[in-house]
Write a protein that holds these residues in place. Sequence first.
Motif, PDB file in Angstrom:
ATOM      1  N   TYR A  80       0.835  -1.201   0.000  1.00  0.00           N
ATOM      2  CA  TYR A  80       0.000   0.000   0.000  1.00  0.00           C
ATOM      3  C   TYR A  80       0.866   1.246   0.000  1.00  0.00           C
ATOM      4  N   GLN A  81       1.719   1.316  -1.014  1.00  0.00           N
ATOM      5  CA  GLN A  81       2.615   2.432  -1.228  1.00  0.00           C
ATOM      6  C   GLN A  81       2.208   3.158  -2.509  1.00  0.00           C
ATOM      7  N   PRO A  82       2.561   4.440  -2.638  1.00  0.00           N
ATOM      8  CA  PRO A  82       2.093   5.226  -3.782  1.00  0.00           C
ATOM      9  C   PRO A  82       2.385   4.606  -5.142  1.00  0.00           C
ATOM     10  N   ASP A  83       3.554   3.981  -5.313  1.00  0.00           N
ATOM     11  CA  ASP A  83       3.862   3.454  -6.636  1.00  0.00           C
ATOM     12  C   ASP A  83       3.137   2.146  -6.920  1.00  0.00           C
ATOM     13  N   CYS A  84       2.367   1.666  -5.964  1.00  0.00           N
ATOM     14  CA  CYS A  84       1.506   0.499  -6.190  1.00  0.00           C
ATOM     15  C   CYS A  84       0.039   0.897  -6.282  1.00  0.00           C
ATOM     16  N   ILE A  85      -0.246   2.199  -6.323  1.00  0.00           N
ATOM     17  CA  ILE A  85      -1.626   2.687  -6.251  1.00  0.00           C
ATOM     18  C   ILE A  85      -1.948   3.539  -7.476  1.00  0.00           C
ATOM     19  N   THR A  86      -3.142   3.343  -8.001  1.00  0.00           N
ATOM     20  CA  THR A  86      -3.727   4.243  -8.989  1.00  0.00           C
ATOM     21  C   THR A  86      -4.936   4.909  -8.349  1.00  0.00           C
ATOM     22  N   ALA A  87      -4.940   6.230  -8.306  1.00  0.00           N
ATOM     23  CA  ALA A  87      -6.061   6.986  -7.751  1.00  0.00           C
ATOM     24  C   ALA A  87      -6.830   7.618  -8.900  1.00  0.00           C
ATOM     25  N   VAL A  88      -8.121   7.363  -8.966  1.00  0.00           N
ATOM     26  CA  VAL A  88      -8.955   7.891 -10.044  1.00  0.00           C
ATOM     27  C   VAL A  88     -10.053   8.754  -9.444  1.00  0.00           C
ATOM     28  N   ALA A  89     -10.140  10.015  -9.877  1.00  0.00           N
ATOM     29  CA  ALA A  89     -11.165  10.942  -9.403  1.00  0.00           C
ATOM     30  C   ALA A  89     -11.961  11.450 -10.594  1.00  0.00           C
ATOM     31  N   VAL A  90     -13.254  11.179 -10.585  1.00  0.00           N
ATOM     32  CA  VAL A  90     -14.132  11.586 -11.690  1.00  0.00           C
ATOM     33  C   VAL A  90     -15.380  12.225 -11.104  1.00  0.00           C
ATOM     34  N   GLY A  91     -15.730  13.409 -11.589  1.00  0.00           N
ATOM     35  CA  GLY A  91     -16.947  14.066 -11.137  1.00  0.00           C
ATOM     36  C   GLY A  91     -16.936  15.535 -11.456  1.00  0.00           C
ATOM     37  N   ASN A  92     -17.878  16.257 -10.888  1.00  0.00           N
ATOM     38  CA  ASN A  92     -18.104  17.644 -11.296  1.00  0.00           C
ATOM     39  C   ASN A  92     -17.274  18.636 -10.479  1.00  0.00           C
TER      40      ASN A  92
END
Length: 427
Positions: A190-202
């Motif tokens: 659970y480290q940043p280079d093992c994570i994809t963060a996706v933010a979608v919205g208004n």
Amino acid sequence: MTSTLQTFPRLNAPTRHRLPNGLTIVAEQMPIEAVNLSLWINAGSSVESDAINGMAHFLEHMIFKGTDLLASGEFERRIEERGAVTNAATSQDYTHYYITAAPKDFAELAPLQIDVVTNATIPDDAFERERLVILEEIRRSADNPRRRTFQRAMETAFDELPYRRPVLGPEAVISQLQPQQMRDFHANWYQPDCITAVAVGNLPVEELIEIVTKGFEQASNQKQACIIQHSARNPEPPFTEIVRREFIDESLKQARLVMLWRVPGLLQRTQTYALDILAGILGHGWTSRLVRDLREEQGLVSHISVTNLTQQLQGTFYISAQCDEENIPVVEAVIAQHIRKLQTEMVKEVEIARVRKRVANKFIFSNETPSDRATLYGYYQSLTGDLERALNYPAHIQAQEAIDLMQAAQNYLSGDSYGVVVIKPAP
């Protein structure tokens, strides 16, 4: 570095941003009054050893048991107070956490989600309580005929790859896991280079990226890179004969028949498009070949379905049928005959057109909400490292011709070599 991907269909226009710590952020503004933040961890059950099989799923439960800043239950309470929703899921290839909130609440709630995911404390007492929940979930899964059938099929499909193991893990392993083992697993994966963060919205893209970036900057566990990656694993060779396994299941009223082939996975994704179409031609809808032949015309099965399962390391072409026990031999023979026909006769354009239309419509329907798009982007960015297939998938399907389908059938499917699982009701 920020890059807007210009070649994608106009329905989608995500921006991809990579931070120096290795975190990948995908963001898109969408004129719907909600924002979804999805965190995809490159750690499903496939990264586990046999000794900790089930750890990724167990950890998914423990993520919500508190951090140094949030007591157990505090995250859920604050989410519910704002009318937001949260959930999570673990698969063989990833673990996925998400919230959906109103745009005005996103700047407050997103950092809370990032905190619970990256800074879980995994208390000993909560670990022991949750172990009982996991064990009960394993028992319920074992009582589910559909899940039992799938697990037996995966054990037949793979000799070595981790897809042969259950995501939940076996009772014997879960019973022996220790809290420190989970803390170590969490600290590694659970480290940043093992994570994809996706933010979608208004909200504007720049604001979405800023909120997510600050949330991770505030997280306290960004101390190391993801140090344990997939060990070198090669796809397993195709079956060279019919590998058959049979079981008796007292809970069944009808027999189950599963036929499966080892095929390319997401890491060879250009090889999967034709197989996706073949799955549609054989088993999607009333007019598909197997449904029409075996169910509608001959009445030999009560249900039949075909799926091209595209796991990351290797896929499985999966045909499942329910029928009376005495019909099993003829149903298997008819399916094998259909597979051979795909290898020797060109599929008609009208059949390909039907699947193309279904794929195009499904793509449109899967783009309707922020949650839909966040899932689409997160899945492909996390598992393949880019968004190309997520957004150009319909175009790839449209480009497949009859000769491509025949070649795929010849290369990966066989009417004489496959895995088969038969599950019969008790006499």
